[in-house]
Design an enzyme around this catalytic site. Structure first.
Site, short mmCIF file in Angstrom:
data_model
loop_
_atom_site.label_atom_id
_atom_site.label_comp_id
_atom_site.label_asym_id
_atom_site.label_seq_id
_atom_site.Cartn_x
_atom_site.Cartn_y
_atom_site.Cartn_z
N ASP A 1 -11.82 -59.24 -26.61
CA ASP A 1 -10.47 -59.14 -27.20
C ASP A 1 -10.06 -57.68 -27.45
O ASP A 1 -8.89 -57.39 -27.66
CB ASP A 1 -10.30 -60.00 -28.46
CG ASP A 1 -11.37 -59.80 -29.51
OD1 ASP A 1 -12.52 -59.49 -29.14
OD2 ASP A 1 -11.06 -59.96 -30.71
N HIS A 2 -11.03 -56.77 -27.35
CA HIS A 2 -10.73 -55.34 -27.57
C HIS A 2 -10.79 -54.51 -26.28
O HIS A 2 -10.36 -53.36 -26.28
CB HIS A 2 -11.70 -54.77 -28.61
CG HIS A 2 -11.56 -55.45 -29.93
ND1 HIS A 2 -10.91 -54.88 -31.00
CD2 HIS A 2 -11.94 -56.70 -30.32
CE1 HIS A 2 -10.91 -55.74 -32.01
NE2 HIS A 2 -11.53 -56.85 -31.63
N HIS B 1 -15.28 -51.51 -30.00
CA HIS B 1 -16.52 -52.19 -29.60
C HIS B 1 -16.25 -52.98 -28.33
O HIS B 1 -15.11 -53.13 -27.90
CB HIS B 1 -17.07 -53.07 -30.73
CG HIS B 1 -16.19 -54.23 -31.10
ND1 HIS B 1 -14.94 -54.08 -31.65
CD2 HIS B 1 -16.39 -55.58 -31.01
CE1 HIS B 1 -14.41 -55.26 -31.89
NE2 HIS B 1 -15.26 -56.19 -31.51
N HIS C 1 -20.76 -55.52 -37.35
CA HIS C 1 -20.11 -56.60 -36.60
C HIS C 1 -21.14 -57.31 -35.72
O HIS C 1 -21.04 -57.31 -34.50
CB HIS C 1 -18.97 -55.99 -35.76
CG HIS C 1 -18.14 -57.00 -35.05
ND1 HIS C 1 -17.59 -58.11 -35.65
CD2 HIS C 1 -17.72 -57.05 -33.74
CE1 HIS C 1 -16.90 -58.79 -34.77
NE2 HIS C 1 -16.96 -58.18 -33.61
ZN LIG Z 1 -12.03 -58.91 -32.28
ZN LIG Z 2 -15.43 -58.28 -32.14
#
Ligand SMILES: [Zn+2]
Ligand SMILES: [Zn+2]
Length: 316
Positions: free
Chosen positions: A102-103, A98, A188
Site C-alpha cells: 500500500d506504500h 517501508h 511495524h
Molecule cells: Zn500501510
Molecule cells: Zn505497512
C-alpha cells in the site's frame, strides 16, 4: 496515415516541452499568497493494499517553491499527482517509509508514466531494502515498453533517472538547499526496517509517521513539528471486520501490534507537542459506518492541538 518516426519523435519532444511548463508550475507561480510557503498535499489516505473506491493508497506531496518531494507511493499515486496539479519535471526525491504494497505499489510506475509526461531529470529515491533490487526488476519487467519509447519517441533512457538509495538506519537521509529529511525507526512488525520521515524546510516542519504502533522514536522525531501526518486505526471496526474465531483473533492482534489506535494517536501527538495533527492511512479505509466523530473522538480526548481528518487531495 502513417507518421514517420522522426516527426513522431518531434511530436513527443514538443509534448514533453509542454509538460515541462505544465499548469502545476504555472499555478504555483501565480499564487502569491502561497509562494514560498511549503505546501503539503495528501495524495492518498486509505490504509491497506485493497483498492478502494473513495480513497487512494498512501502518498504525500511536500511542495517547496516549485520543487516536489514525495513520501510513499501507493496504488494510484501517479494519477493523484496529476490531479493535484503537480508537474513531473518538478519531482526531486521520493521517500518510501517501508516496503508494504500500500506504500510502494506505484514505485516504478511513477517514473515509467511520469517519463511520458515530462520527467527527464534524475530523481533520488530513498527507502528500506530491497529498493535497489526492486528498481532493477521493475526496469526489467517494463524493458519492452521502455526500449520501444526510447526508439520510437526519442526519449532518454529511463534507468539513469531513477536513483535508488537504501535506508537502513535512523538519522539524516537527505539534504539540499530546500529541505532536510530525517528518519526515525518505527515499530511495524513483521516489516523491518520501517521509517517515519521528518521534512524541515525554511518555514515548516512536516512529519509522516508511515505505519507504526505507538512509537517513542516517532514522538522524538515529531517533537515541536508544525504538522504530523499519522496513520490511524479504529479498533471497534476491526472487531467487526474479523469476527471472533482464533485466526481472526490472531489477525486482530497483529493489526493492533503494528498500527496505532485513535486513542494512541492522540497521546503521541500530545507527547510530541505538534501544532497540527492530520489523520491519514485510515484502517478500515472504506467503512461508511465509521463517522468523522468516531475517528476524532478518541483523538480529541488526548490531544489539545488542531486535528484534521485527511482526505485525498486535501492541501494543508
Ligand atoms: Zn500501510
Ligand atoms: Zn505497512
Amino acid at each position: 496515415m502513417a507518421v514517420r518516426p522522426s516527426s513522431r519523435r518531434q511530436f513527443f519532444r514538443e509534448m514533453t516541452a509542454l509538460a515541462a511548463v505544465s499548469p502545476a508550475v504555472r499555478m504555483i507561480a501565480q499564487a502569491p499568497a502561497r509562494r514560498g510557503r511549503t505546501r503539503l498535499v495528501l495524495l492518498g489516505t486509505g490504509g491497506g493494499p485493497s483498492p478502494k473506491a473513495d480513497r487512494s493508497a498512501p502518498a504525500q506531496a511536500i511542495v517547496v517553491g516549485d520543487t516536489v518531494y514525495l513520501v510513499d507511493c501507493g496504488n494510484g499515486t501517479p494519477r493523484q499527482y496529476v490531479r493535484a496539479g503537480l508537474a513531473f519535471p518538478a519531482l526531486r526525491a521520493l521517500f518510501l517509509t517501508h516496503q508494504h504494497s500500500d506504500h510502494n505499489a506505484d514505485y516504478g510506475n511513477l517514473f515509467l508514466l511520469g517519463w511520458t509526461s515530462g520527467l527527464a531529470q534524475p530523481v533520488d529515491c530513498y527507502g528500506p531494502p530491497p529498493l535497489v533490487r526492486m528498481t532493477r526488476s521493475f526496469l526489467e519487467m517494463q524493458a519492452y515498453d521502455i526500449e520501444t519509447r526510447i526508439r520510437d519517441e526519442g526519449r532518454p533512457p529511463l534507468g539513469p533517472l531513477i536513483r535508488p538509495h537504501e535506508v537502513r538506519a535512523a538519522g539524516l537521509v537527505y539534504e539540499d538547499t530546500r529541505v532536510r529529511v530525517t528518519a526515525a525507526l518505527v515499530h511495524h512488525p513483521p516489516v523491518a526496517p520501517a521509517f517515519a520521515y521528518r521534512l524541515d524546510t525554511a518555514d515548516r516542519s512536516i512529519v509522516v509517521s508511515g505505519d507504526t504502533s505507538r512509537s517513542d522514536a516517532l514522538i522524538a522525531l515529531a517533537r515541536g513539528a508544525d504538522v504530523l501526518v499519522h496513520e490511524v486505526l479504529y479498533a471497534p471496526a476491526i472487531d467487526r471486520l474479523f469476527g471472533t474465531d482464533s485466526n481472526a483473533r490472531r489477525l486482530r492482534a497483529h493489526l493492533l501490534d503494528s498500527h496505532t489506535t485513535t486513542e494512541e494517536v492522540g497521546r503521541v501527538a500530545q507527547a510530541a507537542g505538534v501544532k497540527l495533527l492530520v489523520l491519514s492511512h485510515f484502517v478500515p479505509g472504506a467503512d461508511p459506518t465509521v463517522t468523522d466523530d468516531m475517528w476524532l473522538g478518541g483523538v480529541r480526548q488526548r490531544f489539545g492541538g488542531e486535528i484534521l481528518l485527511g482526505r485525498d487531495l486535501l492541501e494543508i
